[in-house]
Design a protein around this motif. Sequence first.
Motif, PDB file in Angstrom:
ATOM      1  N   SER A  53       9.492  16.346  44.353  1.00  0.00           N
ATOM      2  CA  SER A  53       8.547  15.307  44.741  1.00  0.00           C
ATOM      3  C   SER A  53       7.588  15.868  45.781  1.00  0.00           C
ATOM      4  CB  SER A  53       9.306  14.121  45.327  1.00  0.00           C
ATOM      5  OG  SER A  53       9.866  14.470  46.592  1.00  0.00           O
ATOM      6  N   SER A  54       6.456  15.209  45.966  1.00  0.00           N
ATOM      7  CA  SER A  54       5.501  15.678  46.974  1.00  0.00           C
ATOM      8  C   SER A  54       6.118  15.579  48.370  1.00  0.00           C
ATOM      9  CB  SER A  54       4.198  14.886  46.895  1.00  0.00           C
ATOM     10  OG  SER A  54       4.448  13.515  47.125  1.00  0.00           O
ATOM     11  N   ARG A  55       7.000  14.604  48.572  1.00  0.00           N
ATOM     12  CA  ARG A  55       7.678  14.483  49.867  1.00  0.00           C
ATOM     13  C   ARG A  55       8.560  15.709  50.101  1.00  0.00           C
ATOM     14  NH1 ARG A  55      12.760  11.542  51.366  1.00  0.00           N
ATOM     15  NH2 ARG A  55      12.713  11.489  53.615  1.00  0.00           N
ATOM     16  N   ASP A  56       9.323  16.114  49.068  1.00  0.00           N
ATOM     17  CA  ASP A  56      10.156  17.305  49.193  1.00  0.00           C
ATOM     18  C   ASP A  56       9.310  18.541  49.458  1.00  0.00           C
ATOM     19  OD1 ASP A  56      12.648  16.167  48.935  1.00  0.00           O
ATOM     20  OD2 ASP A  56      12.919  16.721  46.836  1.00  0.00           O
ATOM     21  N   LEU A  57       8.174  18.643  48.756  1.00  0.00           N
ATOM     22  CA  LEU A  57       7.320  19.823  48.928  1.00  0.00           C
ATOM     23  C   LEU A  57       6.782  19.916  50.348  1.00  0.00           C
ATOM     24  CD1 LEU A  57       5.334  19.873  45.579  1.00  0.00           C
ATOM     25  CD2 LEU A  57       7.078  21.480  46.334  1.00  0.00           C
ATOM     26  N   SER A  58       6.274  18.811  50.887  1.00  0.00           N
ATOM     27  CA  SER A  58       5.706  18.868  52.229  1.00  0.00           C
ATOM     28  C   SER A  58       6.809  19.102  53.263  1.00  0.00           C
ATOM     29  CB  SER A  58       4.892  17.624  52.558  1.00  0.00           C
ATOM     30  OG  SER A  58       5.688  16.476  52.511  1.00  0.00           O
ATOM     31  N   ARG A  59       7.963  18.479  53.062  1.00  0.00           N
ATOM     32  CA  ARG A  59       9.082  18.682  53.973  1.00  0.00           C
ATOM     33  C   ARG A  59       9.543  20.134  53.942  1.00  0.00           C
ATOM     34  NH1 ARG A  59      13.798  14.327  53.420  1.00  0.00           N
ATOM     35  NH2 ARG A  59      14.132  15.495  51.526  1.00  0.00           N
ATOM     36  N   ASN A  60       9.654  20.700  52.745  1.00  0.00           N
ATOM     37  CA  ASN A  60      10.082  22.087  52.608  1.00  0.00           C
ATOM     38  C   ASN A  60       9.053  23.028  53.246  1.00  0.00           C
ATOM     39  OD1 ASN A  60      11.904  24.146  51.475  1.00  0.00           O
ATOM     40  ND2 ASN A  60      10.121  24.649  50.233  1.00  0.00           N
ATOM     41  N   LEU A  61       7.780  22.726  53.064  1.00  0.00           N
ATOM     42  CA  LEU A  61       6.740  23.547  53.675  1.00  0.00           C
ATOM     43  C   LEU A  61       6.888  23.551  55.190  1.00  0.00           C
ATOM     44  CD1 LEU A  61       4.156  25.234  53.533  1.00  0.00           C
ATOM     45  CD2 LEU A  61       2.874  23.098  53.413  1.00  0.00           C
ATOM     46  N   VAL A  62       7.063  22.376  55.771  1.00  0.00           N
ATOM     47  CA  VAL A  62       7.221  22.274  57.222  1.00  0.00           C
ATOM     48  C   VAL A  62       8.449  23.049  57.684  1.00  0.00           C
ATOM     49  CG1 VAL A  62       7.779  20.680  59.111  1.00  0.00           C
ATOM     50  CG2 VAL A  62       5.987  20.103  57.469  1.00  0.00           C
ATOM     51  N   LEU A  63       9.560  22.868  57.012  1.00  0.00           N
ATOM     52  CA  LEU A  63      10.788  23.562  57.412  1.00  0.00           C
ATOM     53  C   LEU A  63      10.630  25.078  57.323  1.00  0.00           C
ATOM     54  CD1 LEU A  63      13.481  21.279  55.730  1.00  0.00           C
ATOM     55  CD2 LEU A  63      12.686  21.244  58.104  1.00  0.00           C
TER      56      LEU A  63
END
Length: 149
Positions: free
Chosen positions: A27-37
Amino acid sequence: MSPSAEDLLLDQIGPALSRLRRRTPASSRDLSRNLVLNVVADAPGEMTVGGLAAEMGVAQPVASRTVAACIADGLLRRAASQADGRRTVLELTERGEAERTRFATGQRAAFEGITAAWSPEERAQFARLLVRYAADAAAWSRRRSSDGE
């Protein structure tokens, strides 16, 4: 003069990268969260919200909202800077590390499925070149930012 076969191939890189981004199994939420992490974990030093915004190429309010969501989810925490106690830096929590690992495992499974018909040598070569490309892209981006472009 007509373009060479190599030029035609190189012209396909941008569209190919765009197609990969659209086909990421998350999901886009997972992608942005993973990017931040990943940005926080891979930072050569301390990472602030401002530094995160610059690294991600987004406005600071966007980075602040994403960080706030990651903190609310228990993935990041704010801490005092060891270099300057007046600054607040971001750190991964144990849960953040686990989430990063979970996402990487999913990405590896997708890679293996996509490249199932490839030889082990092709997989390894592509992986080496893709990791190198990502590292060189990050260095290129940092140079451009420091040059004021």
